[in-house]
Design a protein around this motif. Structure first.
Motif, PDB file in Angstrom:
ATOM      1  N   ASP A  51       0.811  -1.219   0.000  1.00 32.36           N
ATOM      2  CA  ASP A  51       0.000   0.000   0.000  1.00 32.36           C
ATOM      3  C   ASP A  51       0.851   1.279   0.000  1.00 32.36           C
ATOM      4  N   LEU A  52       1.688   1.425  -1.020  1.00 27.94           N
ATOM      5  CA  LEU A  52       2.535   2.616  -1.079  1.00 27.94           C
ATOM      6  C   LEU A  52       1.732   3.889  -1.374  1.00 27.94           C
ATOM      7  N   HIS A  53       0.647   3.783  -2.124  1.00 25.14           N
ATOM      8  CA  HIS A  53      -0.257   4.907  -2.382  1.00 25.14           C
ATOM      9  C   HIS A  53       0.509   6.191  -2.705  1.00 25.14           C
ATOM     10  N   MET A  54       0.978   6.301  -3.942  1.00 31.27           N
ATOM     11  CA  MET A  54       1.778   7.441  -4.364  1.00 31.27           C
ATOM     12  C   MET A  54       1.095   8.786  -4.106  1.00 31.27           C
ATOM     13  N   GLU A  55      -0.233   8.792  -4.071  1.00 27.87           N
ATOM     14  CA  GLU A  55      -0.953  10.049  -3.855  1.00 27.87           C
ATOM     15  C   GLU A  55      -0.802  10.565  -2.426  1.00 27.87           C
ATOM     16  N   LEU A  78       5.900  -6.931  -2.906  1.00 34.10           N
ATOM     17  CA  LEU A  78       5.026  -5.775  -2.734  1.00 34.10           C
ATOM     18  C   LEU A  78       3.587  -6.237  -2.945  1.00 34.10           C
ATOM     19  N   THR A  79       2.732  -5.942  -1.965  1.00 34.21           N
ATOM     20  CA  THR A  79       1.391  -6.511  -1.991  1.00 34.21           C
ATOM     21  C   THR A  79       0.307  -5.475  -2.319  1.00 34.21           C
ATOM     22  N   GLY A  80       0.516  -4.723  -3.399  1.00 27.92           N
ATOM     23  CA  GLY A  80      -0.550  -3.965  -4.018  1.00 27.92           C
ATOM     24  C   GLY A  80      -0.816  -2.560  -3.536  1.00 27.92           C
ATOM     25  N   ASP A  81      -1.675  -1.872  -4.308  1.00 27.93           N
ATOM     26  CA  ASP A  81      -2.092  -0.479  -4.089  1.00 27.93           C
ATOM     27  C   ASP A  81      -0.899   0.470  -4.153  1.00 27.93           C
ATOM     28  N   TYR A  82      -0.417   0.688  -5.383  1.00 26.80           N
ATOM     29  CA  TYR A  82       0.721   1.576  -5.597  1.00 26.80           C
ATOM     30  C   TYR A  82       0.246   2.997  -5.934  1.00 26.80           C
ATOM     31  N   LEU A  83      -0.881   3.090  -6.625  1.00 25.64           N
ATOM     32  CA  LEU A  83      -1.385   4.399  -7.055  1.00 25.64           C
ATOM     33  C   LEU A  83      -2.790   4.219  -7.608  1.00 25.64           C
ATOM     34  N   ASP A 116      -4.945   0.097  -7.839  1.00 21.45           N
ATOM     35  CA  ASP A 116      -4.238  -0.026  -9.117  1.00 21.45           C
ATOM     36  C   ASP A 116      -5.221  -0.248 -10.258  1.00 21.45           C
ATOM     37  N   HIS A 117      -6.272  -1.001  -9.988  1.00 21.32           N
ATOM     38  CA  HIS A 117      -7.258  -1.306 -11.024  1.00 21.32           C
ATOM     39  C   HIS A 117      -8.177  -0.129 -11.324  1.00 21.32           C
TER      40      HIS A 117
END
Length: 273
Positions: A51-55, A78-83, A116-117
């Motif tokens: 869950d890095l969430h670039m925003e 890395l287990t998802g939710d990048y942006l 991401d989706h």
């Protein structure tokens, strides 16, 4: 008016404290001993970022590298939710490049999450960008890594929350021998695994440890079945399987954390007969 000012000031201080927490990551180590398996692994250091969430991420790429370099990971997942915004792909690449500079012996692998989706068809562009940094994306598929003679089967399940997961397809080419490490962004995925889907350990994120963790928050915003049983972070046994749920590194909605901190996790895997 006096009471209004007091309440407003208290709320402002709470939000300021919660924002400050987003800059204070916790490094956790989790020891996992898998018994009764063919092969042997003495100490495989698996670094998990989720869950890095670039925003809404307060930790810079350089700071992230500084934090993970001393952990000497053998493998990074890395287990998802990048942006969730296309223009932030370039920003994500800077983080992935810093992760690669740590030089994990067995590489970097990742799965997609629900955010991401939100890119729709452009998620293929996101995958291409990620893989340009030598990180491998697993979308309902598996890959086997040789860990000094012991097979490690990495099984990547696409996002369950938005119905992108295909569990049978994810497992269809998994060898019968080896250690099965499952990557799935949404921990609720574990509830749909069949008995014949062999899982030795599962890594997830998605729930952010509650992020702004106040009582009854998940009743106001339900995120699947597991939060109903107060399973929102850390190590758990669910339906006879072991799962770890990361609190994640970035934030969703608001860039604040209360009763939760950004998390970097090192899973130390040992395997023996």
């Amino acid at each position: 008016m006096f009471y209004f000012l007091i309440v407003s000031g208290a709320i402002a201080l709470l939000l300021l404290y919660s924002y400050r927490n987003t800059f204070r990551p916790i490094l956790r180590e989790v020891d996992i001993h898998i018994r009764g398996k063919d092969g042997k692994i003495d100490d495989l250091r698996v670094l998990q970022l989720s869950d890095l969430h670039m925003e809404r991420i307060s930790i810079t790429p350089d700071r992230l590298k500084e934090l993970i370099l001393p952990t000497h990971p053998d493998l990074v997942v890395l287990t998802g939710d990048y942006l969730d915004r296309y223009h932030n792909i370039k920003k994500l690449i800077k983080y992935l490049q810093k992760i690669q500079e740590v030089k994990p012996r067995f590489g970097v692998y990742c799965v997609f999450g629900n955010h991401d989706h939100y890119l729709g068809e452009r998620i293929d562009d996101l995958q291409a960008a990620i893989e340009s940094t030598a990180c491998k994306v697993l979308r309902n598929e598996s890959i086997t890594i040789d860990i000094d003679g012991t097979p490690l089967n990495l099984i990547g399940i696409d996002d369950y929350c938005l119905g992108k997961s295909d569990i049978p397809r994810s497992f269809e080419n998994v060898p019968k021998k080896g250690i099965n490490l499952v990557l799935a962004h949404d921990p609720n995925t574990i509830l749909d695994l069949e008995e014949h889907h062999e899982v030795d350990y599962m890594l997830s994120g998605h729930l952010h440890g509650g992020q702004f963790n106040i009582p009854f928050a998940f009743k106001l915003c339900p995120m699947g079945e597991l939060p109903k049983y107060k399973i929102i972070k850390g190590l758990h046994r669910v339906n006879g399987r072991t799962i770890y749920i990361s609190e994640g590194l970035g934030q969703s909605g608001l860039n604040v954390r209360l009763n939760s901190r950004p998390e970097i996790t090192v899973h130390r895997l040992r395997v023996s007969a």
